[in-house]
Write an enzyme that holds these catalytic residues in place. Structure first.
Site, PDB file in Angstrom:
ATOM      1  N   SER A 185      40.506  46.554  25.727  1.00 52.63           N
ATOM      2  CA  SER A 185      39.724  45.460  26.071  1.00 52.63           C
ATOM      3  C   SER A 185      38.226  45.380  25.544  1.00 52.63           C
ATOM      4  O   SER A 185      37.581  44.530  25.569  1.00 52.63           O
ATOM      5  CB  SER A 185      39.886  45.287  27.663  1.00 52.63           C
ATOM      6  OG  SER A 185      39.342  46.502  28.389  1.00 52.63           O
ATOM      7  N   HIS A 213      45.811  42.298  27.077  1.00 53.66           N
ATOM      8  CA  HIS A 213      44.855  41.661  26.201  1.00 53.66           C
ATOM      9  C   HIS A 213      45.468  41.432  24.971  1.00 53.66           C
ATOM     10  O   HIS A 213      45.124  40.978  24.005  1.00 53.66           O
ATOM     11  CB  HIS A 213      43.931  42.624  25.669  1.00 53.66           C
ATOM     12  CG  HIS A 213      42.902  42.701  26.965  1.00 53.66           C
ATOM     13  ND1 HIS A 213      41.675  41.704  27.174  1.00 53.66           N
ATOM     14  CD2 HIS A 213      42.755  43.407  28.073  1.00 53.66           C
ATOM     15  CE1 HIS A 213      41.185  42.148  28.107  1.00 53.66           C
ATOM     16  NE2 HIS A 213      41.647  43.122  28.723  1.00 53.66           N
ATOM     17  N   LYS A 244      44.895  36.235  31.201  1.00 54.30           N
ATOM     18  CA  LYS A 244      44.184  36.228  30.278  1.00 54.30           C
ATOM     19  C   LYS A 244      44.569  34.943  29.003  1.00 54.30           C
ATOM     20  O   LYS A 244      44.222  34.042  29.368  1.00 54.30           O
ATOM     21  CB  LYS A 244      43.999  37.598  29.417  1.00 54.30           C
ATOM     22  CG  LYS A 244      43.514  38.567  30.479  1.00 54.30           C
ATOM     23  CD  LYS A 244      43.421  39.867  29.764  1.00 54.30           C
ATOM     24  CE  LYS A 244      43.123  40.921  31.036  1.00 54.30           C
ATOM     25  NZ  LYS A 244      41.876  40.605  31.870  1.00 54.30           N
TER      26      LYS A 244
HETATM   27  C1  LIG Z   1      44.140  46.427  30.445  1.00 59.20           C
HETATM   28  C2  LIG Z   1      44.262  45.762  31.407  1.00 59.20           C
HETATM   29  N1  LIG Z   1      45.187  45.662  32.403  1.00 59.20           N
HETATM   30  C3  LIG Z   1      45.460  45.054  33.519  1.00 59.20           C
HETATM   31  C4  LIG Z   1      44.381  44.348  33.934  1.00 59.20           C
HETATM   32  C5  LIG Z   1      44.446  43.459  35.251  1.00 59.20           C
HETATM   33  O1  LIG Z   1      44.721  42.179  35.025  1.00 59.20           O
HETATM   34  P1  LIG Z   1      44.385  40.946  36.470  1.00 59.20           P
HETATM   35  O2  LIG Z   1      42.875  40.477  36.251  1.00 59.20           O
HETATM   36  O3  LIG Z   1      45.188  40.025  36.018  1.00 59.20           O
HETATM   37  O4  LIG Z   1      44.648  41.518  37.477  1.00 59.20           O
HETATM   38  C6  LIG Z   1      43.081  44.000  33.117  1.00 59.20           C
HETATM   39  C7  LIG Z   1      42.310  43.019  33.493  1.00 59.20           C
HETATM   40  O5  LIG Z   1      41.197  42.980  33.054  1.00 59.20           O
HETATM   41  C8  LIG Z   1      43.326  44.903  31.834  1.00 59.20           C
HETATM   42  O6  LIG Z   1      42.090  44.662  31.258  1.00 59.20           O
END
Ligand SMILES: Cc1ncc(COP(=O)(O)O)c(C=O)c1O
Length: 389
Positions: A185, A213, A244
């Site tokens: 990310s 992502h 996302k």
């Molecule tokens: C790689 C990754 N996994 C999981 C998450 C968590 O997702 P959520 O915001 O839908 O809880 C994020 C959120 O930024 C993320 O970047």
């Protein structure tokens, strides 16, 4: 020592940001005009720091699906699926995800964060070992810590570092879990999943990939980096989020292993939290339908990504290693990141400020992310504001 003394460091951090005239956590969007424009302190602002990769948050069909679900099923489920039962739409979404990923099993969680906690704590226990990419998201770290497994980090995207750790694990390697992301990310770089699969097969280990992502961004059908690298059927667990590219909320896991069906009985972040609300499930299902039926969304996203990446590169900014919908601009130091972020916002462009320790290599970045909904004029405007820095 008082209970509250440990907050001294956070207090100091907040004071430091305030004295630099910067408050990234305090940005308020008074109104939103579209998926790519908001109003901050009365000023029209281009949103270049969301994860709205397909730009679906204002999609008419997604909104209509959410409104219809609100009308027919109410505002919330008021409890977990274990205690209060499932709504038909929860199961329908799981069936659609299983079909999309061509996997026998799919499971929906209330957030992406809960999906990572839920899957890792169900899968791993005290006798197990987990090999975790050092740049992995906090939710993956937290899930690993909560599981009680022995955690061994390997260098980000580094095959040899991973191999050395597998060798050191000896007999335990065959029952360890390798945990990585598809696209990362902060820098927008991708894991070498095909090579990781070869390695995990050699040692008999299992592989979990977080495609948070990469969903809708990579792969011919938008299924992520594992699909793009031709190893979708070799990955043991795929986790992801609806927050996302699908513009909603919630998380999921798909797997070809029957054990996923048992997670419903043992995964506490699934069992002890309210299930996703009807409106959220309905918008997610409609967004997934659009992801599957409108390949032009991914094409617009990549065209915008190329325009922004090349535009900023031509201006001499130091960027991440590859063209990606995440374009991270490396700053000289923390102070210049703070000052530039502030200036961009004043000039009507919102990006994410990424400061150490939550960044690769302890560097400071201005993270831009691109949406299929950005117009070429908006991308041009973002580049022009960067030029003035
Ligand atoms: C790689 C990754 N996994 C999981 C998450 C968590 O997702 P959520 O915001 O839908 O809880 C994020 C959120 O930024 C993320 O970047």
């Amino acid at each position: 020592m008082s209970l509250f003394e440990k907050f001294a460091a956070a207090k100091q951090l907040r004071a430091g940001l305030a004295s630099a005239g910067v408050d990234p956590t305090g940005v308020v969007f008074d109104t939103l005009n579209s998926a790519t424009e908001g109003v901050v302190k009365g000023r029209r602002t281009i949103l270049a720091g969301t994860n709205n990769y397909l730009g679906l948050t204002f999609n008419r069909e997604c909104i209509a699906a959410g409104v219809a679900a609100l009308e027919s099923q109410g505002t919330g489920t008021t409890g977990s699926r274990m205690a209060n039962g499932s709504y038909a739409a929860h199961g329908a979404l799981e069936a659609e995800l299983a079909d999309f990923f061509q996997c026998p099993h799919a499971m929906v969680f209330s957030t992406g964060y809960a999906a990572n906690l839920g899957v890792l704590t169900a899968l791993l226990g005290r006798d197990d070992a987990v090999l975790l990419d050092s740049d992995a998201h906090a939710s993956l770290y937290d899930g690993c810590y909560m599981s009680g497994a022995d955690i061994f980090r390997f260098r980000h995207n580094d095959l040899q570092s991973l191999e050395r750790r597998l060798v050191r694990l000896k007999d335990r390697a065959s029952r360890c879990l390798i945990v990585v992301e598809g696209m990362y990310s902060v820098l927008g770089d991708c894991a070498p999943l095909a090579e990781f699969v070869t390695l995990k097969e050699r040692f008999g280990a299992s592989l979990l990939v977080d495609e948070a992502h990469s969903l809708g961004v990579y792969g011919e059908r938008g299924r992520g980096v594992a699909e793009a690298q031709g190893v979708l059927d070799k990955v043991d667990f795929i986790v992801g989020t609806f927050s996302k590219s699908l513009g909603a909320m919630g998380g999921f896991c798909t797997s070809r292993h029957d054990v996923l069906g048992l997670f419903r009985y043992v995964s506490r972040p699934f069992m002890f939290t309210a299930s996703p609300s009807p409106a959220v499930v309905a918008t997610t299902r409609e967004a997934l339908r659009q992801l599957r039926s409108r390949p032009e969304l991914k094409e617009s996203l990549w065209s915008n990504a190329r325009q922004l990446y090349n535009g900023l590169k031509d201006l001499g900014f130091e960027l991440g290693p590859e063209v990606s919908p995440v374009v991270a601009v490396r700053c000289k130091d923390r102070e210049s990141a703070l000052a530039n972020w502030n200036q961009l916002l004043k000039d009507g462009v919102y990006v994410n400020m990424m400061l150490p320790p939550a960044t690769p290599g302890g560097a400071s970045f201005l993270r831009c992310s691109v949406s299929a909904a950005h117009t070429p004029e908006q991308i041009k405007a973002i580049i022009s504001v960067f030029k003035d820095l």
